[in-house]
Design an enzyme around this catalytic site. Structure first.
Site, PDB file in Angstrom:
ATOM      1  N   GLN A   1       0.916  -1.065  -0.021  1.00 37.40           N
ATOM      2  CA  GLN A   1       0.160   0.004   0.084  1.00 37.40           C
ATOM      3  C   GLN A   1       0.712   1.261  -0.054  1.00 37.40           C
ATOM      4  O   GLN A   1       0.352   2.388   0.236  1.00 37.40           O
ATOM      5  CB  GLN A   1      -0.878   0.001   1.252  1.00 37.40           C
ATOM      6  CG  GLN A   1      -1.826  -1.219   1.374  1.00 37.40           C
ATOM      7  CD  GLN A   1      -2.971  -1.208   2.380  1.00 37.40           C
ATOM      8  OE1 GLN A   1      -4.078  -1.733   2.320  1.00 37.40           O
ATOM      9  NE2 GLN A   1      -2.422  -0.638   3.625  1.00 37.40           N
TER      10      GLN A   1
ATOM     11  N   ASN B   1      -3.781   3.148   0.067  1.00 35.81           N
ATOM     12  CA  ASN B   1      -3.405   2.855   1.491  1.00 35.81           C
ATOM     13  C   ASN B   1      -4.729   2.917   2.162  1.00 35.81           C
ATOM     14  O   ASN B   1      -5.333   4.097   2.541  1.00 35.81           O
ATOM     15  CB  ASN B   1      -2.521   4.100   1.935  1.00 35.81           C
ATOM     16  CG  ASN B   1      -2.097   3.821   3.686  1.00 35.81           C
ATOM     17  OD1 ASN B   1      -2.350   2.943   3.994  1.00 35.81           O
ATOM     18  ND2 ASN B   1      -1.785   4.968   4.012  1.00 35.81           N
TER      19      ASN B   1
ATOM     20  N   ASP C   1       7.372  -5.226   9.341  1.00 37.78           N
ATOM     21  CA  ASP C   1       8.682  -4.803  10.255  1.00 37.78           C
ATOM     22  C   ASP C   1       9.136  -5.517  11.151  1.00 37.78           C
ATOM     23  O   ASP C   1       9.254  -5.257  12.258  1.00 37.78           O
ATOM     24  CB  ASP C   1       8.459  -3.348  10.424  1.00 37.78           C
ATOM     25  CG  ASP C   1       7.333  -3.013  11.259  1.00 37.78           C
ATOM     26  OD1 ASP C   1       6.393  -3.740  11.290  1.00 37.78           O
ATOM     27  OD2 ASP C   1       7.283  -1.996  11.726  1.00 37.78           O
TER      28      ASP C   1
ATOM     29  N   ASP D   1      -7.386  -5.859  15.506  1.00 34.69           N
ATOM     30  CA  ASP D   1      -7.129  -7.103  16.109  1.00 34.69           C
ATOM     31  C   ASP D   1      -7.716  -7.441  17.185  1.00 34.69           C
ATOM     32  O   ASP D   1      -8.267  -8.643  17.329  1.00 34.69           O
ATOM     33  CB  ASP D   1      -5.402  -7.304  16.079  1.00 34.69           C
ATOM     34  CG  ASP D   1      -4.742  -6.137  16.931  1.00 34.69           C
ATOM     35  OD1 ASP D   1      -5.641  -5.161  17.316  1.00 34.69           O
ATOM     36  OD2 ASP D   1      -3.394  -6.114  16.848  1.00 34.69           O
TER      37      ASP D   1
ATOM     38  N   HIS E   1       9.762  -7.149  17.007  1.00 34.29           N
ATOM     39  CA  HIS E   1       8.799  -6.139  16.598  1.00 34.29           C
ATOM     40  C   HIS E   1       9.476  -4.837  17.376  1.00 34.29           C
ATOM     41  O   HIS E   1       9.630  -4.933  18.376  1.00 34.29           O
ATOM     42  CB  HIS E   1       7.537  -6.170  16.549  1.00 34.29           C
ATOM     43  CG  HIS E   1       6.727  -5.197  15.841  1.00 34.29           C
ATOM     44  ND1 HIS E   1       6.228  -4.160  16.106  1.00 34.29           N
ATOM     45  CD2 HIS E   1       6.046  -5.394  14.634  1.00 34.29           C
ATOM     46  CE1 HIS E   1       5.536  -3.438  15.636  1.00 34.29           C
ATOM     47  NE2 HIS E   1       5.328  -4.100  14.265  1.00 34.29           N
TER      48      HIS E   1
END
Length: 695
Positions: free
Chosen positions: A243, A273, A302, A413, A437
């Site tokens: 995106q 996006n 990431d 989530d 992370h």
């Protein structure tokens, strides 16, 4: 689908054939043996010196606070030398030393297998060469440690331990330690297995990885999957939802070899996006409609993956008594032995994330306080959801309850976990499955453009899932947060929060149409507010000038809890009516580090330089009584309206939930938010990149 490491043939003994065994978990050592992650895999104790890589007994510094740090004896560090760790599944224990596998990635989380699967006994198989001793230990849910069984080994062979799970109802782990004799003892491998017939299925997984302008991270993660044949044997398709403006296909020298290596198992999809919720929903949609995957694994771009984690998530889900969401834990990318959180729930009264265990610690360093000496890590943590840094979801669940809420970022989530739980699909945060992370403990995403999404999505989650009348404490707490931001001179943040409240009142059908435009709208607002402007150095602002120093030179302190209502009322009146000092408009009155920028301290100033959480920029906050009056009036009106209309809004959002999370609604949103066309896109490109939904 068969898997190289999934099954082990059982030997025949006389006329009887033992049940076929399936590997649940195997001994692993780090792919990259850097000192900061070694304690997550293996620990040592030198029998000659007694030095250990951590406290081997019960009770760590977090559970047994010493009376005085000055009187505490220094602890000798003796971490395993990284030069010993040159194999993935084997390690040599030097003569007269001990190696323990009672670590995050190698202890067996027996309490979780006891609770969520039909497995009631397991088998540990340890293959060795050399002389020494293998000791199997277990722990209780309270963290007490017991020696379960010990075997002496004096030549090459295989040690088999049959271990019951009956006493692990509330938690506890198994692990083994290896002691070398006068010569080296080599652990050639070890597996924890169970009767293969107890598994519900033997599934495959798709991966849904959403990325935006983090090309190197994303390519590294694709490479991790591409170069692991065992993962590839379980993988259906890896969907990468791009995106960003810096796209993966802008880097053909790196992408093309990976695409060639993975072939049809790598599918890059470009779209506008529409946030994490839009990216993950796209991957979930593709996995549930286009492929044959049993599961879809939502992954951030990431992260650094421990590849074995994907195998463990899939294996646990295969054995789960019912279709279950299984998530990995998150370690701090910049401090890799630190476990960020062991499991999360949603506080139903406040609709805020909370640790699943009252004794748990946020940001626990397993290098200094290992698993075996930290009692709270032994109690099973039952969760409401798992973060989508890595989370496996059965595609059956996706087809049953739909995709994410169209909320761009934040709360997608958590809301999905609560929704799945109501529908009968539990979530398990599985120890031994983890990723690295970037931690957000050093960030502050409650300030700035992200405040909009925190506020709006939290209220929506409360409307959908709060069991309390009018959302419990949510409306009251939201109003108090508005006051805190206003007296802190954070007017850009408050403008986003007010917009969020108005958007909640607009109803659920407004969510999909704005998912691709809301972020640009919020960022455009930043130009109207001084606190949203930033420079890299405080010297770029006028020098600090103070008309009146603090009373007796004492720093500002937080008001006492009993005095807080009166203090807040007095401060708010000042903010509303007292004119700002003339000098404060030309010179900041103080320079305040981010960690010191508490609302009760900022309220004492008419202007101040405030650094951001990352320490990269400085903003000049300036008090504006008119802004406070206007925004406070708006905030009071929206909260009165939220409280008054709560039952009506609750019914409206709950009735719409199935529709706005449906495949059909998301298909329209995907089609309405294609990747922006660029000049170079006009050229023909044969690389397998798609835009529209596959189905």
């Amino acid at each position: 689908m068969s898997t190289p490491a999934a099954d082990t043939a059982a030997p025949e003994t006389g006329e009887h054939t033992l049940p076929a065994q399936r590997v649940l978990q195997r001994l692993i050592l780090p792919l990259e043996a850097s000192p900061d992650i070694v304690p997550l895999y293996i620990e040592r104790e030198d029998a000659r010196s007694g030095a250990t890589g951590g406290s081997f007994g019960l009770g760590s510094a977090s559970s047994r606070k010493k009376k005085s740090d000055e009187t505490a004896a220094p602890r000798v560090e003796a971490q395993v030398d990284v030069s010993e760790l040159n194999q993935r599944h084997a390690v040599t224990v030097p003569a007269r030393t001990m190696r323990s596998f009672g670590t995050y990635f190698n202890a067996f989380p027996a309490g979780y297998w006891r609770r969520w699967t039909p497995v009631r006994k397991i088998r540990l198989v340890v293959r060795t060469s050399g002389a020494g001793q293998i000791v199997v230990n277990r722990s209780s849910a309270r963290g007490t440690i017991q020696r379960h069984e010990s075997r002496t080994v004096d030549n090459a062979g295989e040690q088999v331990f049959d271990l019951p799970l009956t006493a692990f109802g509330d938690g506890g782990w198994y692990w083994f330690d290896a002691y070398a004799g006068d010569g080296d003892l080599t652990i050639l491998g070890a597996e924890w297995t169970a009767d293969a017939e107890l598994a519900r299925t033997e599934g495959s997984f798709a991966i849904s990885m959403t990325t935006m302008n983090k090309v190197e991270y994303c390519l590294d993660n694709i490479r991790t999957i591409a170069e692991d044949p065992e993962l590839r044997s379980m993988l259906d398709v890896m969907y990468v939802i791009d995106q960003g403006s810096d796209r993966l296909r802008d880097h053909p020298a790196q992408l093309d070899p990976l695409q060639e290596q993975m072939g049809d198992q790598l599918h890059i999809i470009e779209q506008g996006n529409i946030g994490g919720s839009g990216g993950f929903s796209r991957g979930m949609y593709e996995a549930a409609t286009s492929g044959s995957a049993t599961y879809v694994v939502n992954c951030d771009d990431d992260i650094v993956i421990e590849p074995e984690s994907l195998i463990r998530l899939r294996t646990f889900a295969d054995f789960a008594t019912k279709p279950t969401i299984v998530g990995a834990h998150m370690f701090d990318l910049n401090n890799r032995s630190v476990l960020h959180t062991f499991g999360e729930v949603v506080d139903p009264w406040r609709i805020q994330p909370a640790l699943a265990s009252a004794d748990a610690v946020l940001g626990h360093d397993l290098a200094s306080e290992p698993l075996r000496s930290t009692p709270w890590l032994h109690r099973r943590a039952d969760v409401d959801y798992n973060g989508w840094w890595m989370c496996l979801i059965p595609t059956e669940t996706v087809r049953a309850i739909g995709l994410s809420l169209p909320v761009f970022i934040k709360w997608d989530d958590a809301e999905y976990g609560l929704r799945a739980k109501k529908a009968g699909y539990p979530t398990v945060s599985l120890p031994g499955a983890g990723v690295w992370h970037m931690s957000w403990t050093d960030k502050d995403d409650l300030v700035g453009w992200q405040a909009y999404f925190h506020e709006r999505n939290r209220i929506i989650t409360a409307l959908l899932h709060s069991p309390y009348s009018r959302g419990g404490r949510v409306v009251k707490e939201s109003q108090f947060m508005d006051v805190k931001h206003l007296i802190s001179m954070q007017y850009y943040t408050e403008a986003g929060r007010l917009l969020a409240q108005h958007d909640v009142l607009a109803g659920p059908d407004a969510l999909h149409p704005v998912i691709g435009t809301k972020l640009p709208q919020i960022r455009e607002m930043a130009g109207e507010y001084d606190d949203a402007a930033a420079k890299k150095d405080p010297d770029l602002y006028p020098p600090i000038h103070v008309d009146k120093p603090p009373r007796k030179g004492k720093p500002f302190t937080q008001p006492h809890r009993l005095m807080l209502p009166a203090w807040t009322a007095k401060t708010l009146v000042k903010q509303l009516v007292a004119p700002t000092k003339e000098k404060a408009a030309q010179h900041p009155e103080a320079a305040i580090a981010h960690q010191d920028a508490k609302w009760w301290r900022l309220a004492a100033y008419d202007s101040a330089l405030v650094s951001n959480a990352e320490g990269t920029q400085v903003s000049w906050y300036k008090r504006s009584p008119q802004q406070v009056r206007d925004m406070l009036a708006d905030a009071v009106a929206t909260h009165v309206e939220l409280h008054r209309r709560w039952p009506e809004l609750q019914q409206e959002y709950r009735e719409a939930a199935g529709r706005i999370t449906s495949f059909e609604e998301w298909e329209r949103t995907f089609a309405a938010n294609p990747a922006p066309r660029r000049e170079e896109d006009r050229a023909e490109n044969d690389r397998p990149v798609s835009e529209g939904p596959s189905a």
